[in-house]
Design a protein around this motif. Structure first.
Motif, PDB file in Angstrom:
ATOM      1  N   THR A  69      -4.769   6.940   0.097  1.00  0.00           N
ATOM      2  CA  THR A  69      -4.148   5.751  -0.494  1.00  0.00           C
ATOM      3  C   THR A  69      -3.974   6.008  -1.982  1.00  0.00           C
ATOM      4  O   THR A  69      -4.946   6.188  -2.717  1.00  0.00           O
ATOM      5  N   THR A  92       5.494   3.745   1.706  1.00  0.00           N
ATOM      6  CA  THR A  92       5.021   2.454   1.194  1.00  0.00           C
ATOM      7  C   THR A  92       5.054   1.458   2.340  1.00  0.00           C
ATOM      8  O   THR A  92       6.011   1.403   3.112  1.00  0.00           O
ATOM      9  N   CYS A  97      -1.171   0.203   8.412  1.00  0.00           N
ATOM     10  CA  CYS A  97      -1.734   1.419   7.833  1.00  0.00           C
ATOM     11  C   CYS A  97      -2.703   2.077   8.810  1.00  0.00           C
ATOM     12  O   CYS A  97      -2.722   3.305   8.962  1.00  0.00           O
ATOM     13  N   ARG A 108       4.492  -2.678   3.190  1.00  0.00           N
ATOM     14  CA  ARG A 108       4.420  -3.965   2.522  1.00  0.00           C
ATOM     15  C   ARG A 108       4.675  -5.114   3.489  1.00  0.00           C
ATOM     16  O   ARG A 108       5.419  -4.988   4.463  1.00  0.00           O
ATOM     17  N   GLU A 111      -2.763  -3.776   6.395  1.00  0.00           N
ATOM     18  CA  GLU A 111      -3.915  -2.994   6.844  1.00  0.00           C
ATOM     19  C   GLU A 111      -3.763  -2.553   8.297  1.00  0.00           C
ATOM     20  O   GLU A 111      -4.110  -1.419   8.653  1.00  0.00           O
ATOM     21  N   GLU A 156      -2.369   0.492  -4.456  1.00  0.00           N
ATOM     22  CA  GLU A 156      -2.577  -0.669  -3.588  1.00  0.00           C
ATOM     23  C   GLU A 156      -2.442  -1.946  -4.411  1.00  0.00           C
ATOM     24  O   GLU A 156      -3.027  -2.062  -5.484  1.00  0.00           O
ATOM     25  N   LYS A 197       0.862  -1.183   0.000  1.00  0.00           N
ATOM     26  CA  LYS A 197       0.000   0.000   0.000  1.00  0.00           C
ATOM     27  C   LYS A 197       0.898   1.233   0.000  1.00  0.00           C
ATOM     28  O   LYS A 197       1.879   1.302   0.751  1.00  0.00           O
ATOM     29  N   TYR A 198       0.565   2.189  -0.847  1.00  0.00           N
ATOM     30  CA  TYR A 198       1.308   3.441  -0.963  1.00  0.00           C
ATOM     31  C   TYR A 198       0.369   4.551  -0.509  1.00  0.00           C
ATOM     32  O   TYR A 198      -0.689   4.755  -1.096  1.00  0.00           O
ATOM     33  N   VAL A 199       0.752   5.243   0.580  1.00  0.00           N
ATOM     34  CA  VAL A 199      -0.128   6.260   1.159  1.00  0.00           C
ATOM     35  C   VAL A 199       0.569   7.616   1.206  1.00  0.00           C
ATOM     36  O   VAL A 199       1.795   7.711   1.288  1.00  0.00           O
TER      37      VAL A 199
END
Length: 379
Positions: free
Chosen positions: A287, A252, A265, A254, A262, A290, A179-181
């Motif tokens: 986000t 990021t 995050c 991972r 999740e 993803e 996920k890249y936030v």
């Protein structure tokens, strides 16, 4: 029909010289469709999301459907391979993940399908937007995809650092959940001699970055890795008298399991919310990309092993998933299937390096393994 390797190498070199980044692969898709029309006509071409399309080769009798995937997109990386005649013609864009090779492999599979399978259907998916994590999801959710609904789905990825032609695979997670936030904070400018009269995101961003390191330490274990990596920050202006009002930090996240990503995050977002309240800032937590974890079923792993054996390829089982994300997880999460690595050579530059170039001599390996997988799936 035997694949025309010389022709496929020429195709790969054209694709390498004309790369297009995610969501812009119009010319790439048109070129692939022309190639198939001229050299391996399909029974159907099904338009999917964006530039994506599927070429369907129906067998002589009804049966199962197997789908094989290649990616259309390149990367925003400037190529430094000045010694090759097919060097990228577009500054700042290059096929540094080897997707040009994946497309050429799938074109070679298409050539073998000119003589149709005895039964069932083979679907060749030319998918856009893999590098952003959206392509597989959007294609599989497209209304036209309902006409495909594969019984099995497979993909490969070339892997530098492994012997050429070797098949690298495992059951369970093959490529990580990612996920890249982006965390965006805004307050009020002030004179830097009187910062208390404004609301600056500077210390909030610093504390959030330290929190990311704490979270990684809490979730990263010898049994299952986890990573939170700060990848971008921006704040303020280059003026000694201005205390900034806005800033953003990107991360990021991972891990092998999506649930871990999740949880990390969620904790990062909660910390950002607390910091925004503490420092009197407005917060936007976004986000940007993803990737679902790409998981291989036991059946798919066994089929990949059978295909490797049928081609005389070395099967190299691995114990841990690769840390990079792959949007094919959107498909393995919906259909029986799997992904495997195709060794690109132990002395090759790594993926996403500016000097990486897919080795032409493994095209035949990829075609043979994919073709055997299709045969096994339709038996």
């Amino acid at each position: 029909m035997t694949p025309d390797i010389k022709q496929l190498i020429e195709l790969r070199h054209w694709l390498h010289a004309h790369p297009e980044v995610s969501r812009q692969e119009i010319n790439t898709a048109e070129h692939m469709r022309r190639f198939l029309t001229e050299h391996a006509p399909a029974d159907q071409i099904i338009q999917l999301d964006g530039a994506g399309f599927a070429a369907v080769y129906d067998g002589k009798a009804p049966g199962k459907t197997v789908m094989l995937r290649a990616e259309l997109d390149a990367l925003p990386i400037h190529e430094i391979n000045d010694d090759i005649p097919y060097r990228s013609r577009h500054d700042g864009v290059g096929h540094k993940c080897g997707h040009d090779g994946h497309m050429a492999i799938l074109a070679g599979v298409a050539q073998t399908l000119v003589e149709r399978p005895a039964n069932g259907s083979v679907v060749l998916l030319f998918q856009p937007d893999e590098e952003t994590g959206t392509g597989a999801r959007n294609c599989s959710q497209h209304p036209n995809f309902r006409t495909i609904e594969p019984d099995f789905a497979f993909a490969l990825h070339n892997l530098p650092g492994f012997p050429k032609g070797a098949v690298i695979c495992k059951t369970g997670t093959f490529a990580s959940a990612v996920k890249y936030v982006a965390v965006k904070l805004s307050g009020k400018e002030a004179h830097s001699a009187q910062p208390e009269t404004g609301a600056s995101p500077s210390f909030a961003m610093a504390e959030l970055t330290l929190k990311a390191r704490e979270l990684q330490a809490a979730y990263d274990t010898p049994e299952a890795y986890a990573l939170i990596v700060p990848i971008y920050t921006e704040m303020g202006v280059q003026s000694s008298g201005v205390c900034p009002a806005r800033g953003e930090a990107h991360f990021t996240l991972r891990a092998a399991e999506g649930a871990v990503v999740e949880r990390m995050c969620g904790e990062l977002a909660a910390k950002a919310k607390d910091l925004a309240k503490t420092y009197g800032l407005a917060l936007k937590f976004e986000t940007k990309e993803e990737f679902a974890a790409t998981t291989n079923s036991q059946l798919a792993f066994d089929m990949i092993g059978q295909a490797a054996a049928a081609t005389g390829s070395t099967l190299l089982p691995i114990d841990r998933p690769f840390r990079w994300g792959e949007d094919f997880g959107e498909i393995t999460g919906r259909y029986e299937g799997g992904m495997f690595g195709l060794g690109a050579g132990e002395d090759q530059p790594d993926l996403h390096n500016p000097d990486y170039d897919f080795p032409d001599d493994i095209l035949v390996n990829g075609i043979s393994i994919f073709s055997n997988l299709a045969r096994i799936a339709l038996t």
